[in-house]
Design a protein around this motif. Structure first.
Motif, PDB file in Angstrom:
ATOM      1  N   PRO A  24     -48.297 -29.563 -22.037  1.00 33.96           N
ATOM      2  CA  PRO A  24     -47.226 -30.174 -21.243  1.00 33.96           C
ATOM      3  C   PRO A  24     -45.872 -30.107 -21.939  1.00 33.96           C
ATOM      4  N   GLU A  25     -45.857 -30.228 -23.269  1.00 36.68           N
ATOM      5  CA  GLU A  25     -44.595 -30.167 -24.015  1.00 36.68           C
ATOM      6  C   GLU A  25     -43.950 -28.793 -23.880  1.00 36.68           C
ATOM      7  N   ALA A  26     -44.773 -27.721 -23.957  1.00 35.57           N
ATOM      8  CA  ALA A  26     -44.233 -26.375 -23.834  1.00 35.57           C
ATOM      9  C   ALA A  26     -43.747 -26.103 -22.420  1.00 35.57           C
ATOM     10  N   MET A  27     -44.410 -26.693 -21.458  1.00 30.33           N
ATOM     11  CA  MET A  27     -44.086 -26.445 -20.050  1.00 30.33           C
ATOM     12  C   MET A  27     -42.915 -27.287 -19.570  1.00 30.33           C
ATOM     13  N   TYR A  28     -42.904 -28.559 -19.963  1.00 32.23           N
ATOM     14  CA  TYR A  28     -41.946 -29.492 -19.367  1.00 32.23           C
ATOM     15  C   TYR A  28     -40.974 -30.116 -20.366  1.00 32.23           C
ATOM     16  N   GLY A  29     -41.059 -29.715 -21.619  1.00 31.70           N
ATOM     17  CA  GLY A  29     -40.120 -30.213 -22.621  1.00 31.70           C
ATOM     18  C   GLY A  29     -40.776 -31.119 -23.640  1.00 31.70           C
ATOM     19  N   ALA A  30     -40.380 -30.962 -24.893  1.00 30.62           N
ATOM     20  CA  ALA A  30     -40.991 -31.716 -25.981  1.00 30.62           C
ATOM     21  C   ALA A  30     -40.760 -33.215 -25.856  1.00 30.62           C
ATOM     22  N   ASP A  31     -39.754 -33.603 -25.088  1.00 25.60           N
ATOM     23  CA  ASP A  31     -39.409 -35.024 -24.965  1.00 25.60           C
ATOM     24  C   ASP A  31     -40.004 -35.668 -23.715  1.00 25.60           C
ATOM     25  N   ASN A  76     -48.688 -20.392 -29.886  1.00 31.59           N
ATOM     26  CA  ASN A  76     -48.313 -19.292 -29.001  1.00 31.59           C
ATOM     27  C   ASN A  76     -47.611 -19.744 -27.717  1.00 31.59           C
ATOM     28  N   GLU A  77     -47.468 -21.035 -27.532  1.00 27.98           N
ATOM     29  CA  GLU A  77     -46.805 -21.661 -26.380  1.00 27.98           C
ATOM     30  C   GLU A  77     -47.591 -21.518 -25.084  1.00 27.98           C
ATOM     31  N   SER A  78     -47.991 -20.311 -24.701  1.00 24.56           N
ATOM     32  CA  SER A  78     -48.835 -20.136 -23.524  1.00 24.56           C
ATOM     33  C   SER A  78     -49.685 -18.892 -23.709  1.00 24.56           C
ATOM     34  N   MET A  79     -50.908 -18.934 -23.168  1.00 23.98           N
ATOM     35  CA  MET A  79     -51.819 -17.804 -23.305  1.00 23.98           C
ATOM     36  C   MET A  79     -52.744 -17.744 -22.101  1.00 23.98           C
ATOM     37  N   LEU A  80     -53.088 -16.517 -21.687  1.00 27.67           N
ATOM     38  CA  LEU A  80     -54.118 -16.356 -20.687  1.00 27.67           C
ATOM     39  C   LEU A  80     -55.449 -16.832 -21.242  1.00 27.67           C
ATOM     40  N   SER A  81     -56.323 -17.270 -20.377  1.00 22.94           N
ATOM     41  CA  SER A  81     -57.612 -17.800 -20.804  1.00 22.94           C
ATOM     42  C   SER A  81     -58.346 -16.847 -21.735  1.00 22.94           C
ATOM     43  N   ALA A  97     -50.222 -23.271 -16.685  1.00 23.61           N
ATOM     44  CA  ALA A  97     -48.843 -22.859 -16.421  1.00 23.61           C
ATOM     45  C   ALA A  97     -48.736 -21.920 -15.236  1.00 23.61           C
ATOM     46  N   ASP A  98     -49.818 -21.193 -14.923  1.00 25.28           N
ATOM     47  CA  ASP A  98     -49.765 -20.223 -13.836  1.00 25.28           C
ATOM     48  C   ASP A  98     -51.145 -19.610 -13.675  1.00 25.28           C
ATOM     49  N   PHE A  99     -51.290 -18.800 -12.640  1.00 30.66           N
ATOM     50  CA  PHE A  99     -52.480 -17.982 -12.440  1.00 30.66           C
ATOM     51  C   PHE A  99     -52.021 -16.539 -12.279  1.00 30.66           C
ATOM     52  N   GLU A 100     -52.635 -15.646 -13.029  1.00 29.57           N
ATOM     53  CA  GLU A 100     -52.257 -14.242 -12.968  1.00 29.57           C
ATOM     54  C   GLU A 100     -53.402 -13.444 -12.358  1.00 29.57           C
ATOM     55  N   TYR A 101     -53.057 -12.593 -11.383  1.00 29.71           N
ATOM     56  CA  TYR A 101     -54.051 -11.885 -10.589  1.00 29.71           C
ATOM     57  C   TYR A 101     -54.089 -10.399 -10.940  1.00 29.71           C
TER      58      TYR A 101
END
Length: 240
Positions: free
Chosen positions: A194-201, A114-119, A171-175
């Motif tokens: 980290p790969e999804a956030m900053y690149g697979a390489d 899912n690349e990124s998800m809320l807790s 990746a972030d905090f959502e309020y």
């Protein structure tokens, strides 16, 4: 190390993270090596209703110059992007995926998909309950309870373990937002890899260094910043 350093702005904190490379949020065995010790007390958590260092985390992450997560003895902190490849290189050697239980690997698999998800989203999708209770009522046997192995507390512990291995970061905090448009609360973490956030390489930037060579660089950087820190204290921060 900078003597008597005090940081009073988000910009100042970001600059220090870039200069040092690493910055735990909370006090630890290395004196002076934390946000908690360099930001004035009344600016740490925004005690007077204004933003403080705790609220600066999301915007700092959003500038894409550092990673944030429970990286230091299972407590939160920052790692600059210049140092992140070596940090990942060493930590993934220290915490290889085979070390983790099936539930932890399931959390990571769901997150990668899912690349990124809320807790709370990741909890549910990974088969955990939002409840932190360790036992639940047994619907089939009124008056009895059953173990709640996949409770919220267990999830939080496993995600902290994955962050220690640099497999997961925040990746972030959502309020939550009030009717007047004001945000409130502590913010819900959005997890990613980290790969999804900053690149697979991202690991290619390690330049062919072995995990142990990366560890030596991490150790040396902290020792240069804090010459009086013991080897034991530095080891606790970077892992051994």
């Amino acid at each position: 190390m900078d003597e008597d350093i005090t940081v009073e702005t988000q910009e100042g904190l970001e600059a220090l993270i870039q200069r040092w490379g690493f910055l735990p949020f909370f006090k630890n065995p290395i004196r002076g090596f934390s946000v908690e010790e360099i930001v004035p007390t009344d600016l740490l958590f925004g005690e007077h209703g204004d933003d403080g260092a705790w609220q600066w985390k999301g915007p700092i992450i959003g500038h894409w110059q550092c990673a944030y997560g429970k990286f230091f003895a299972r407590k939160a902190g920052f790692v600059s992007l210049d140092w992140l490849p070596d940090f990942i290189n060493w930590r993934r050697r220290l915490f290889p995926l085979r070390r983790y239980c099936a539930d932890a690997r399931r959390i990571l698999d769901v997150l990668v998909a899912n690349e990124s998800m809320l807790s709370k989203e990741l909890k549910k999708a990974s088969g955990f309950t939002l409840s932190r209770r360790r036992v639940l009522a047994d619907l089939a046997n009124p008056g009895k309870t059953v173990g709640n192995r996949r409770n919220g507390t267990a999830f939080d512990s496993l995600v902290a373990d994955l962050q220690m291995g640099a497999h997961v970061c925040i990746a972030d905090f959502e309020y939550q937002v009030s009717r007047s448009g004001e945000r409130y609360g502590w913010g819900v973490a959005r997890y990613c890899t980290p790969e999804a956030m900053y690149g697979a390489d991202i690991l290619q930037a390690v330049g062919g260094r072995t995990p142990l060579q990366s560890r030596q660089l991490l150790f040396g950087q902290i020792k240069n910043l804090f010459p009086d820190a013991t080897a034991m204290a530095i080891d606790k921060m970077i892992g051994q």
